[in-house]
Design a protein around this motif. Sequence first.
Motif, PDB file in Angstrom:
ATOM      1  N   ASP A 263      10.622  -0.107  -8.177  1.00 57.41           N
ATOM      2  CA  ASP A 263      10.843  -0.606  -6.821  1.00 57.41           C
ATOM      3  C   ASP A 263      10.299   0.393  -5.811  1.00 57.41           C
ATOM      4  O   ASP A 263      10.576   1.584  -5.902  1.00 57.41           O
ATOM      5  CB  ASP A 263      12.346  -0.816  -6.571  1.00 57.41           C
ATOM      6  CG  ASP A 263      12.863  -2.058  -7.270  1.00 57.41           C
ATOM      7  OD1 ASP A 263      12.021  -2.880  -7.696  1.00 57.41           O
ATOM      8  OD2 ASP A 263      14.078  -2.207  -7.387  1.00 57.41           O
ATOM      9  N   CYS A 264       9.526  -0.107  -4.843  1.00 55.28           N
ATOM     10  CA  CYS A 264       8.992   0.753  -3.790  1.00 55.28           C
ATOM     11  C   CYS A 264      10.153   1.371  -3.021  1.00 55.28           C
ATOM     12  O   CYS A 264      11.098   0.686  -2.642  1.00 55.28           O
ATOM     13  CB  CYS A 264       8.111  -0.064  -2.840  1.00 55.28           C
ATOM     14  SG  CYS A 264       7.517   0.887  -1.433  1.00 55.28           S
ATOM     15  N   MET A 265      10.059   2.697  -2.793  1.00 57.66           N
ATOM     16  CA  MET A 265      11.143   3.384  -2.097  1.00 57.66           C
ATOM     17  C   MET A 265      11.136   3.080  -0.599  1.00 57.66           C
ATOM     18  O   MET A 265      12.098   3.343   0.093  1.00 57.66           O
ATOM     19  CB  MET A 265      11.030   4.900  -2.313  1.00 57.66           C
ATOM     20  CG  MET A 265      11.459   5.345  -3.699  1.00 57.66           C
ATOM     21  SD  MET A 265      11.276   7.128  -3.897  1.00 57.66           S
ATOM     22  CE  MET A 265      11.759   7.305  -5.626  1.00 57.66           C
ATOM     23  N   ARG A 266      10.036   2.539  -0.072  1.00 60.86           N
ATOM     24  CA  ARG A 266       9.935   2.290   1.370  1.00 60.86           C
ATOM     25  C   ARG A 266      10.251   0.845   1.734  1.00 60.86           C
ATOM     26  O   ARG A 266      10.888   0.583   2.744  1.00 60.86           O
ATOM     27  CB  ARG A 266       8.544   2.674   1.873  1.00 60.86           C
ATOM     28  CG  ARG A 266       8.357   4.193   1.873  1.00 60.86           C
ATOM     29  CD  ARG A 266       6.942   4.580   2.162  1.00 60.86           C
ATOM     30  NE  ARG A 266       6.542   4.253   3.531  1.00 60.86           N
ATOM     31  CZ  ARG A 266       5.337   4.480   4.027  1.00 60.86           C
ATOM     32  NH1 ARG A 266       4.405   5.014   3.272  1.00 60.86           N
ATOM     33  NH2 ARG A 266       5.059   4.171   5.252  1.00 60.86           N
ATOM     34  N   CYS A 267       9.782  -0.119   0.956  1.00 56.18           N
ATOM     35  CA  CYS A 267      10.003  -1.518   1.327  1.00 56.18           C
ATOM     36  C   CYS A 267      10.738  -2.304   0.237  1.00 56.18           C
ATOM     37  O   CYS A 267      11.127  -3.449   0.473  1.00 56.18           O
ATOM     38  CB  CYS A 267       8.679  -2.198   1.678  1.00 56.18           C
ATOM     39  SG  CYS A 267       7.569  -2.400   0.287  1.00 56.18           S
ATOM     40  N   GLY A 268      10.944  -1.712  -0.927  1.00 56.58           N
ATOM     41  CA  GLY A 268      11.736  -2.380  -1.957  1.00 56.58           C
ATOM     42  C   GLY A 268      10.972  -3.386  -2.796  1.00 56.58           C
ATOM     43  O   GLY A 268      11.532  -3.972  -3.712  1.00 56.58           O
TER      44      GLY A 268
ATOM     45  N   GLY B 293       0.801  -1.221   0.000  1.00 54.17           N
ATOM     46  CA  GLY B 293       0.000   0.000   0.000  1.00 54.17           C
ATOM     47  C   GLY B 293       0.835   1.272   0.000  1.00 54.17           C
ATOM     48  O   GLY B 293       0.302   2.347   0.227  1.00 54.17           O
ATOM     49  N   HIS B 294       2.133   1.170  -0.213  1.00 56.91           N
ATOM     50  CA  HIS B 294       2.969   2.362  -0.285  1.00 56.91           C
ATOM     51  C   HIS B 294       2.828   3.012  -1.658  1.00 56.91           C
ATOM     52  O   HIS B 294       2.641   2.322  -2.652  1.00 56.91           O
ATOM     53  CB  HIS B 294       4.447   2.007  -0.054  1.00 56.91           C
ATOM     54  CG  HIS B 294       4.705   1.355   1.262  1.00 56.91           C
ATOM     55  ND1 HIS B 294       5.616   0.336   1.417  1.00 56.91           N
ATOM     56  CD2 HIS B 294       4.158   1.570   2.478  1.00 56.91           C
ATOM     57  CE1 HIS B 294       5.621  -0.049   2.691  1.00 56.91           C
ATOM     58  NE2 HIS B 294       4.751   0.674   3.353  1.00 56.91           N
ATOM     59  N   GLU B 295       2.933   4.323  -1.660  1.00 56.07           N
ATOM     60  CA  GLU B 295       2.917   5.056  -2.928  1.00 56.07           C
ATOM     61  C   GLU B 295       4.288   5.679  -3.140  1.00 56.07           C
ATOM     62  O   GLU B 295       4.822   6.343  -2.259  1.00 56.07           O
ATOM     63  CB  GLU B 295       1.844   6.145  -2.911  1.00 56.07           C
ATOM     64  CG  GLU B 295       1.719   6.840  -4.250  1.00 56.07           C
ATOM     65  CD  GLU B 295       0.648   7.935  -4.240  1.00 56.07           C
ATOM     66  OE1 GLU B 295      -0.162   7.962  -3.299  1.00 56.07           O
ATOM     67  OE2 GLU B 295       0.660   8.752  -5.161  1.00 56.07           O
TER      68      GLU B 295
HETATM   69 ZN   LIG Z   1       6.242  -0.660  -0.292  1.00 58.25          ZN
END
Ligand SMILES: [Zn+2]
Length: 118
Positions: free
Chosen positions: A56-61, A38-40
């Motif tokens: 790639d998600c910047m928060r969880c990869g 759910g990260h943007e």
């Molecule tokens: Zn994420």
Amino acid sequence: MAGGSAIRGSRVGAGPMGEAERGDSAPRLYVSFFCSNGHETRPAFAAEAVVPEVWDCMRCGLPANLDSENPPPPPKITPYKTHLAYVKERRSDEEAEAILAEALAGLRARRAAGEVIY
Ligand SMILES: [Zn+2]
């Protein structure tokens, strides 16, 4: 005559047009990518850049895509690799035992035949 310098002057006059094109107000394209947590992530792209389908998600990869309703599933590479490594390990153990047994059998056979083994 002033003819030559007039032509040169017109060439210099074309300069400002080129400078305006590469000014520092380059248009930016902000694209939202969504991961399965759910990260943007909103990286900025140059307007002429090709926006990738996966980021790639910047928060969880985790991999993220443009569809907030249907983000890409988290990769299952790690458990698969572990399982594969386990199978490979077991197989190589069995092979090693078979090779060892074969070698011992050969050694005994050669001893039985009267050969001197050092
Ligand atoms: Zn994420």
